[in-house]
Design a protein around this motif. Structure first.
Motif, mmCIF file in Angstrom:
data_model
loop_
_atom_site.group_PDB
_atom_site.id
_atom_site.type_symbol
_atom_site.label_atom_id
_atom_site.label_comp_id
_atom_site.label_asym_id
_atom_site.label_seq_id
_atom_site.Cartn_x
_atom_site.Cartn_y
_atom_site.Cartn_z
ATOM 1 N N LEU A 22 0.875 -1.191 -0.085
ATOM 2 C CA LEU A 22 0.018 -0.022 -0.039
ATOM 3 C C LEU A 22 0.712 1.290 0.259
ATOM 4 O O LEU A 22 0.530 2.162 -0.614
ATOM 5 C CB LEU A 22 -1.019 -0.073 1.478
ATOM 6 N N TYR B 150 1.499 4.718 5.528
ATOM 7 C CA TYR B 150 1.503 3.199 5.583
ATOM 8 C C TYR B 150 3.142 2.656 5.896
ATOM 9 O O TYR B 150 3.071 1.669 6.589
ATOM 10 C CB TYR B 150 1.169 2.909 4.242
ATOM 11 N N GLY C 173 -5.200 -4.472 0.072
ATOM 12 C CA GLY C 173 -6.369 -4.512 0.815
ATOM 13 C C GLY C 173 -6.644 -5.713 1.097
ATOM 14 O O GLY C 173 -6.841 -6.158 2.393
ATOM 15 N N ILE D 124 -3.372 -1.499 -5.012
ATOM 16 C CA ILE D 124 -4.345 -0.963 -4.091
ATOM 17 C C ILE D 124 -5.181 -2.212 -3.730
ATOM 18 O O ILE D 124 -5.359 -2.403 -2.111
ATOM 19 C CB ILE D 124 -5.036 0.293 -4.236
ATOM 20 N N GLY E 59 -6.522 -7.275 4.891
ATOM 21 C CA GLY E 59 -7.727 -8.023 5.266
ATOM 22 C C GLY E 59 -7.427 -9.360 6.027
ATOM 23 O O GLY E 59 -8.163 -9.784 6.861
#
Length: 141
Positions: A35, A110, A48, A44, A52
């Motif tokens: 990221l 990040y 993600g 991206i 997750g």
């Protein structure tokens, strides 16, 4: 019929919590790094998904550890404290990292997250090892 996609839950059930935490933290770290370097929507989305998986595995393990470490009559308080602490951390983190993003740019938040995950992981393993050592010393005496 068992759901074969619930891998983390099956490993935790077999007593492999630390192994899952390590793999999840690594996934979280990889996602945060991706990221911080992302220049396209595909990267991206991939970051993600990886974040997750990492975050989604770590959170229930920590909740389970907290609940199993208290007496049955205090489970509600422990659960409440866990979620209140998570909410407070997210609020403070969003505010603080918003300031960092304003000063240095979005990729840096990040990168800071990457470092925070490493620090939190080291603290977790140091404190759980210390607690395990203290518990074994108490059982020997």
């Amino acid at each position: 019929m068992k759901n074969k996609w619930i891998i983390a839950g099956q490993w935790v059930g077999k007593g492999s919590q630390k192994k899952i935490l390590i793999y999840s933290a690594i996934a979280f770290l990889i996602g945060m790094f991706l990221l911080s370097q992302a220049h396209s929507s595909g990267v991206i989305l991939m970051a993600g998904a990886i974040i997750g998986i990492g975050y989604g595995s770590v959170t229930p393990i920590f909740q389970t550890q907290i609940i199993s470490s208290v007496e049955p009559q205090r489970i509600g308080i422990a659960n409440s404290l866990f979620f209140n602490s998570m909410d407070a951390g997210m609020a403070i983190g969003a505010y603080t990292l918003g300031i960092v993003a304003g000063v240095t740019g979005y990729p840096s938040i990040y990168e800071v997250g990457f470092v925070l995950i490493i620090v939190a992981g080291l603290l977790y393993f140091a404190l759980t090892q210390k607690r395990k050592t203290e518990a074994s010393e108490l059982s020997l005496s």
